[in-house]
Design a protein around this motif. Structure first.
Motif, PDB file in Angstrom:
ATOM      1  N   ARG A  15       3.538  -8.630  -5.705  1.00 50.59           N
ATOM      2  CA  ARG A  15       3.641 -10.045  -5.343  1.00 50.59           C
ATOM      3  C   ARG A  15       3.016 -10.292  -3.970  1.00 50.59           C
ATOM      4  O   ARG A  15       2.302 -11.287  -3.768  1.00 50.59           O
ATOM      5  N   ILE A  16       3.253  -9.393  -3.023  1.00 47.41           N
ATOM      6  CA  ILE A  16       2.657  -9.539  -1.690  1.00 47.41           C
ATOM      7  C   ILE A  16       1.140  -9.425  -1.781  1.00 47.41           C
ATOM      8  O   ILE A  16       0.407 -10.209  -1.174  1.00 47.41           O
ATOM      9  N   GLU A  17       0.650  -8.473  -2.550  1.00 43.82           N
ATOM     10  CA  GLU A  17      -0.795  -8.324  -2.717  1.00 43.82           C
ATOM     11  C   GLU A  17      -1.400  -9.572  -3.362  1.00 43.82           C
ATOM     12  O   GLU A  17      -2.469 -10.031  -2.956  1.00 43.82           O
ATOM     13  N   ALA A  18      -0.714 -10.130  -4.355  1.00 39.50           N
ATOM     14  CA  ALA A  18      -1.202 -11.354  -5.004  1.00 39.50           C
ATOM     15  C   ALA A  18      -1.224 -12.506  -3.999  1.00 39.50           C
ATOM     16  O   ALA A  18      -2.212 -13.241  -3.907  1.00 39.50           O
ATOM     17  N   PHE A  19      -0.143 -12.676  -3.244  1.00 37.86           N
ATOM     18  CA  PHE A  19      -0.067 -13.747  -2.246  1.00 37.86           C
ATOM     19  C   PHE A  19      -1.221 -13.624  -1.254  1.00 37.86           C
ATOM     20  O   PHE A  19      -1.894 -14.610  -0.945  1.00 37.86           O
ATOM     21  N   CYS A  20      -1.460 -12.410  -0.776  1.00 38.97           N
ATOM     22  CA  CYS A  20      -2.541 -12.193   0.192  1.00 38.97           C
ATOM     23  C   CYS A  20      -3.905 -12.490  -0.430  1.00 38.97           C
ATOM     24  O   CYS A  20      -4.772 -13.067   0.223  1.00 38.97           O
ATOM     25  N   GLU A  21      -4.087 -12.119  -1.673  1.00 39.59           N
ATOM     26  CA  GLU A  21      -5.349 -12.404  -2.362  1.00 39.59           C
ATOM     27  C   GLU A  21      -5.549 -13.915  -2.516  1.00 39.59           C
ATOM     28  O   GLU A  21      -6.626 -14.443  -2.250  1.00 39.59           O
ATOM     29  N   TRP A  22      -4.499 -14.629  -2.945  1.00 33.59           N
ATOM     30  CA  TRP A  22      -4.591 -16.068  -3.161  1.00 33.59           C
ATOM     31  C   TRP A  22      -4.986 -16.816  -1.894  1.00 33.59           C
ATOM     32  O   TRP A  22      -5.695 -17.816  -1.946  1.00 33.59           O
ATOM     33  N   PHE A  23      -4.459 -16.355  -0.752  1.00 29.54           N
ATOM     34  CA  PHE A  23      -4.660 -17.081   0.497  1.00 29.54           C
ATOM     35  C   PHE A  23      -5.584 -16.356   1.462  1.00 29.54           C
ATOM     36  O   PHE A  23      -5.642 -16.691   2.639  1.00 29.54           O
ATOM     37  N   ASP A  24      -6.328 -15.373   0.934  1.00 30.32           N
ATOM     38  CA  ASP A  24      -7.319 -14.634   1.709  1.00 30.32           C
ATOM     39  C   ASP A  24      -6.718 -14.082   3.002  1.00 30.32           C
ATOM     40  O   ASP A  24      -7.240 -14.300   4.097  1.00 30.32           O
ATOM     41  N   LEU A  25      -5.598 -13.389   2.852  1.00 36.26           N
ATOM     42  CA  LEU A  25      -4.894 -12.788   3.981  1.00 36.26           C
ATOM     43  C   LEU A  25      -4.991 -11.275   3.889  1.00 36.26           C
ATOM     44  O   LEU A  25      -5.082 -10.721   2.794  1.00 36.26           O
ATOM     45  N   PRO A  26      -4.943 -10.604   5.030  1.00 36.24           N
ATOM     46  CA  PRO A  26      -4.903  -9.138   4.963  1.00 36.24           C
ATOM     47  C   PRO A  26      -3.546  -8.690   4.401  1.00 36.24           C
ATOM     48  O   PRO A  26      -2.522  -9.329   4.641  1.00 36.24           O
ATOM     49  N   ILE A  27      -3.565  -7.610   3.659  1.00 35.18           N
ATOM     50  CA  ILE A  27      -2.311  -7.075   3.126  1.00 35.18           C
ATOM     51  C   ILE A  27      -1.547  -6.450   4.282  1.00 35.18           C
ATOM     52  O   ILE A  27      -2.084  -5.604   5.003  1.00 35.18           O
ATOM     53  N   PRO A  28      -0.304  -6.855   4.487  1.00 29.81           N
ATOM     54  CA  PRO A  28       0.457  -6.355   5.634  1.00 29.81           C
ATOM     55  C   PRO A  28       0.879  -4.900   5.443  1.00 29.81           C
ATOM     56  O   PRO A  28       0.996  -4.409   4.323  1.00 29.81           O
ATOM     57  N   ASP A  29       1.104  -4.246   6.544  1.00 34.33           N
ATOM     58  CA  ASP A  29       1.562  -2.853   6.526  1.00 34.33           C
ATOM     59  C   ASP A  29       3.089  -2.859   6.508  1.00 34.33           C
ATOM     60  O   ASP A  29       3.736  -2.716   7.533  1.00 34.33           O
ATOM     61  N   LEU A  30       3.642  -3.077   5.321  1.00 32.85           N
ATOM     62  CA  LEU A  30       5.091  -3.157   5.159  1.00 32.85           C
ATOM     63  C   LEU A  30       5.612  -1.866   4.531  1.00 32.85           C
ATOM     64  O   LEU A  30       4.845  -1.064   4.002  1.00 32.85           O
ATOM     65  N   MET A  31       6.915  -1.720   4.555  1.00 29.21           N
ATOM     66  CA  MET A  31       7.533  -0.540   3.960  1.00 29.21           C
ATOM     67  C   MET A  31       8.120  -0.915   2.601  1.00 29.21           C
ATOM     68  O   MET A  31       8.661  -2.011   2.426  1.00 29.21           O
ATOM     69  N   TYR A  32       7.982   0.008   1.653  1.00 28.56           N
ATOM     70  CA  TYR A  32       8.452  -0.230   0.295  1.00 28.56           C
ATOM     71  C   TYR A  32       9.359   0.903  -0.155  1.00 28.56           C
ATOM     72  O   TYR A  32       9.225   2.044   0.289  1.00 28.56           O
ATOM     73  N   GLU A  33      10.243   0.568  -1.051  1.00 21.69           N
ATOM     74  CA  GLU A  33      11.076   1.563  -1.700  1.00 21.69           C
ATOM     75  C   GLU A  33      10.215   2.271  -2.753  1.00 21.69           C
ATOM     76  O   GLU A  33       9.172   1.754  -3.153  1.00 21.69           O
ATOM     77  N   PRO A  34      10.644   3.437  -3.234  1.00 21.27           N
ATOM     78  CA  PRO A  34       9.858   4.151  -4.250  1.00 21.27           C
ATOM     79  C   PRO A  34       9.585   3.335  -5.512  1.00 21.27           C
ATOM     80  O   PRO A  34       8.544   3.507  -6.152  1.00 21.27           O
ATOM     81  N   ASP A  35      10.478   2.393  -5.852  1.00 19.60           N
ATOM     82  CA  ASP A  35      10.281   1.583  -7.062  1.00 19.60           C
ATOM     83  C   ASP A  35       9.376   0.365  -6.829  1.00 19.60           C
ATOM     84  O   ASP A  35       9.161  -0.441  -7.720  1.00 19.60           O
ATOM     85  N   GLY A  36       8.831   0.229  -5.613  1.00 21.04           N
ATOM     86  CA  GLY A  36       7.938  -0.883  -5.307  1.00 21.04           C
ATOM     87  C   GLY A  36       8.623  -2.065  -4.665  1.00 21.04           C
ATOM     88  O   GLY A  36       7.962  -3.011  -4.247  1.00 21.04           O
ATOM     89  N   ASP A  37       9.947  -2.055  -4.597  1.00 18.47           N
ATOM     90  CA  ASP A  37      10.661  -3.145  -3.938  1.00 18.47           C
ATOM     91  C   ASP A  37      10.393  -3.097  -2.435  1.00 18.47           C
ATOM     92  O   ASP A  37      10.205  -2.036  -1.851  1.00 18.47           O
ATOM     93  N   ILE A  38      10.392  -4.270  -1.832  1.00 12.62           N
ATOM     94  CA  ILE A  38      10.147  -4.378  -0.402  1.00 12.62           C
ATOM     95  C   ILE A  38      11.341  -3.868   0.386  1.00 12.62           C
ATOM     96  O   ILE A  38      12.482  -4.073  -0.018  1.00 12.62           O
ATOM     97  N   ARG A  39      11.091  -3.199   1.475  1.00 14.32           N
ATOM     98  CA  ARG A  39      12.172  -2.825   2.386  1.00 14.32           C
ATOM     99  C   ARG A  39      12.339  -3.989   3.353  1.00 14.32           C
ATOM    100  O   ARG A  39      11.446  -4.319   4.116  1.00 14.32           O
ATOM    101  N   ILE A  40      13.484  -4.650   3.265  1.00 11.85           N
ATOM    102  CA  ILE A  40      13.753  -5.816   4.100  1.00 11.85           C
ATOM    103  C   ILE A  40      14.095  -5.320   5.501  1.00 11.85           C
ATOM    104  O   ILE A  40      15.128  -4.699   5.725  1.00 11.85           O
ATOM    105  N   ASN A  41      13.181  -5.600   6.436  1.00 12.15           N
ATOM    106  CA  ASN A  41      13.399  -5.177   7.826  1.00 12.15           C
ATOM    107  C   ASN A  41      12.701  -6.179   8.752  1.00 12.15           C
ATOM    108  O   ASN A  41      12.156  -7.197   8.300  1.00 12.15           O
ATOM    109  N   GLU A  42      12.706  -5.906  10.025  1.00 11.89           N
ATOM    110  CA  GLU A  42      12.146  -6.837  11.001  1.00 11.89           C
ATOM    111  C   GLU A  42      10.641  -7.059  10.782  1.00 11.89           C
ATOM    112  O   GLU A  42      10.145  -8.170  10.966  1.00 11.89           O
ATOM    113  N   THR A  43       9.920  -6.023  10.368  1.00 12.01           N
ATOM    114  CA  THR A  43       8.483  -6.154  10.102  1.00 12.01           C
ATOM    115  C   THR A  43       8.244  -7.153   8.961  1.00 12.01           C
ATOM    116  O   THR A  43       7.341  -7.993   9.033  1.00 12.01           O
ATOM    117  N   PHE A  44       9.066  -7.052   7.923  1.00 12.97           N
ATOM    118  CA  PHE A  44       8.961  -7.993   6.794  1.00 12.97           C
ATOM    119  C   PHE A  44       9.231  -9.418   7.263  1.00 12.97           C
ATOM    120  O   PHE A  44       8.479 -10.341   6.940  1.00 12.97           O
TER     121      PHE A  44
END
Length: 132
Positions: A15-44
């Motif tokens: 979803r983040i990759e799609a959002f970035c593609e739609w709005f021509d944004l760089p993909i952020p360097d976020l942390m993810y869980e092994p299942d692909g879920d986002i790690r909710i933290n201050e960076t996010f």
């Protein structure tokens, strides 16, 4: 029946990759869980503050918040959308096909929307000139 996440087939990363593609944004360097879920933290949260995605959709895949925001916007001031509908209804089927093709080309990534619509406008003008 709760249908909120019925069609959620993308991971948070997708979803983040799609959002970035739609709005021509760089993909952020976020942390993810092994299942692909986002790690909710201050960076996010910092990325969300900067780019303003729909957090419900990014974090959970629930598109209801986006649909609600869209619906509320056009319930309050639907004049532009209403004008668009009135204009499209005046087009004959061939002219509507030209608009449909333009939007399809844009959605496929073949052409920027403004260029695709310009081609459609020129085709409609040509159709009308021949009919006159």
């Amino acid at each position: 029946m709760n249908r909120s996440n019925k069609n959620n087939v993308m991971s948070a990363r997708e979803r983040i990759e799609a959002f970035c593609e739609w709005f021509d944004l760089p993909i952020p360097d976020l942390m993810y869980e092994p299942d692909g879920d986002i790690r909710i933290n201050e960076t996010f949260f910092k990325w969300c503050d900067e780019e303003q995605p729909c957090i419900d959709w990014i974090a959970t895949g629930d598109a209801k918040a986006m649909a609600t925001a869209y619906r509320q916007k056009y319930q309050c001031d639907g004049s532009a959308l209403s004008d668009f509908k009135k204009t499209v209804r005046k087009l004959d089927p061939i002219e509507r096909d030209a608009i449909h093709m333009a939007v399809s080309l844009h959605l496929e990534g073949t052409a920027p929307l403004d260029q695709a619509l310009e081609v459609a406008k020129n085709a409609i003008d040509e159709i009308r000139a021949k009919a006159a």
